[in-house]
Write a protein that holds these residues in place. Structure first.
Motif, PDB file in Angstrom:
ATOM      1  N   SER A  10      55.688  22.628 -17.927  1.00 11.38           N
ATOM      2  CA  SER A  10      54.412  22.870 -18.819  1.00 11.38           C
ATOM      3  C   SER A  10      55.093  22.854 -20.335  1.00 11.38           C
ATOM      4  N   SER A  11      54.230  22.505 -21.356  1.00 11.53           N
ATOM      5  CA  SER A  11      54.326  22.694 -22.727  1.00 11.53           C
ATOM      6  C   SER A  11      53.255  22.740 -23.499  1.00 11.53           C
ATOM      7  N   GLY A  60      55.648  32.837 -29.592  1.00 17.31           N
ATOM      8  CA  GLY A  60      54.258  32.603 -28.842  1.00 17.31           C
ATOM      9  C   GLY A  60      53.372  32.073 -29.788  1.00 17.31           C
ATOM     10  N   GLY A  61      53.399  32.561 -31.139  1.00 12.47           N
ATOM     11  CA  GLY A  61      52.249  32.132 -32.159  1.00 12.47           C
ATOM     12  C   GLY A  61      52.707  30.901 -32.927  1.00 12.47           C
ATOM     13  N   ALA A  62      51.895  30.563 -34.048  1.00  9.14           N
ATOM     14  CA  ALA A  62      52.208  29.288 -34.761  1.00  9.14           C
ATOM     15  C   ALA A  62      53.124  29.790 -35.820  1.00  9.14           C
ATOM     16  N   ALA A  63      53.815  28.656 -36.138  1.00  8.62           N
ATOM     17  CA  ALA A  63      54.933  28.881 -37.396  1.00  8.62           C
ATOM     18  C   ALA A  63      54.328  29.177 -38.696  1.00  8.62           C
ATOM     19  N   ILE A  92      54.418  23.627 -33.220  1.00  6.66           N
ATOM     20  CA  ILE A  92      55.492  24.295 -33.792  1.00  6.66           C
ATOM     21  C   ILE A  92      55.106  25.818 -33.766  1.00  6.66           C
ATOM     22  N   ASP A  93      55.846  26.168 -33.001  1.00  2.97           N
ATOM     23  CA  ASP A  93      55.774  27.720 -32.864  1.00  2.97           C
ATOM     24  C   ASP A  93      56.596  28.632 -33.819  1.00  2.97           C
ATOM     25  N   ASP A  94      56.436  30.114 -33.838  1.00  2.00           N
ATOM     26  CA  ASP A  94      57.270  30.785 -34.526  1.00  2.00           C
ATOM     27  C   ASP A  94      58.313  31.462 -33.637  1.00  2.00           C
TER      28      ASP A  94
END
Length: 291
Positions: free
Chosen positions: A95-96, A186-189, A181-183
């Motif tokens: 998965s991605s 699990g969240g967004a950068a 692009i994550d942080d």
């Protein structure tokens, strides 16, 4: 996306004759917010450049699940999508997470500066050009698709050249799927504007931004809307985003102005954080790359 979408698969059931098999049709309903992967439904040129990262899911049996909205914008909205496939035989589950950018048609956009960005670009199909000029329904659809494909082409070209941009996974009409692009949690950068880097990290961020701007310039391009709000900070790495309006520095009558504005925006932000950057020196450096 409706929940009545289904896939038709076939199971083999052995009959009394060991050399004959019976086909049994199986319908698999998907939940709301899910769809079957469109990876193999799009043309070859609409799938990301090779070599592809290992995390890209290419199995036709994969399912896309929409997880929520990441960003609303002037010309498009960005959604978080998980593309996943269960383990099949010796093939493991995979998965991605993807960012799905969906462009609005012209009548639903509030992006009014598009004309100056597209000067110097051409629409090959004369019928499409007339429809866009008349703002017919077909013309609005073409205009929306042009923005999506402009960003797709820019991402493919720049990712291949080593510019820090999200990997472009695929494009289908007005939907562009790209690397999320994550942080790291699990969240967004965060956007660069939301960060407070200092010392070596601040200097590293600037060198990465300058490298990206140089590579764009070598391709004869300017981002056109570069600012700390269109750069993501992923740990020690920066990533440039929002590239539908990339400008041909030479072909666009305002190309130099767009390039200078990009320089001014980035120099001002880094200077405000304590790293003195001369926008004129940066501009001169990029012009060397262009010519």
């Amino acid at each position: 996306m409706s929940s009545d979408v289904f896939s038709t698969n076939y199971e083999f059931s052995e009959s009394s004759d060991p050399f004959q098999f019976q086909f049994q049709q199986v319908e698999e309903d998907l939940a709301a917010g899910q769809r079957w992967s469109t990876w193999l439904d799009v043309e070859r040129g609409s799938r990301g450049p090779e070599p592809r990262p290992d995390w890209v899911v290419t199995a036709q049996a994969a399912i896309d699940t929409e997880l929520g909205i990441l960003k609303t914008g002037k010309e498009a909205d960005v959604f978080l999508v998980e593309r996943a496939v269960e383990a099949i035989g010796a093939d493991p589950a995979k998965s991605s997470l993807l960012a799905a950018k969906r462009y609005r048609t012209e009548e639903h956009r509030s992006f009014h500066r598009s004309t100056s960005y597209v000067e110097g670009r051409r629409t090959r199909n004369s019928r499409d050009s007339r429809a866009m000029a008349k703002k017919t329904e077909h013309g609005r659809s073409v205009a929306s698709g042009q923005w999506a494909y402009a960003e797709w082409n820019a991402l493919c070209r720049l990712w291949t050249a080593g510019v820090p941009v999200p990997y472009p996974v695929q494009i289908d009409g007005t939907e562009l799927l790209m690397e999320f692009i994550d942080d790291g949690q699990g969240g967004a950068a965060p956007r660069l504007a939301q960060t407070r880097p200092k010392g070596d990290l601040l200097a590293s961020y600037f060198e990465q931004v300058r490298h990206g701007m140089r590579e764009l310039a070598r391709a004869g391009l300017a981002h056109g809307d570069l600012s700390p709000y269109n750069v993501l900070a992923q740990g020690n790495r920066i990533v440039m985003i929002d590239l539908p309006q990339v400008v041909d520095v030479v072909g666009n009558p305002q190309g130099m102005e767009f390039l200078m504005r990009d320089c001014r925006n980035m120099a001002a932000w880094f200077t405000s954080r304590g790293l003195e950057i001369d926008d004129q020196e940066l501009f001169a450096d990029l012009l060397v790359q262009v010519f």
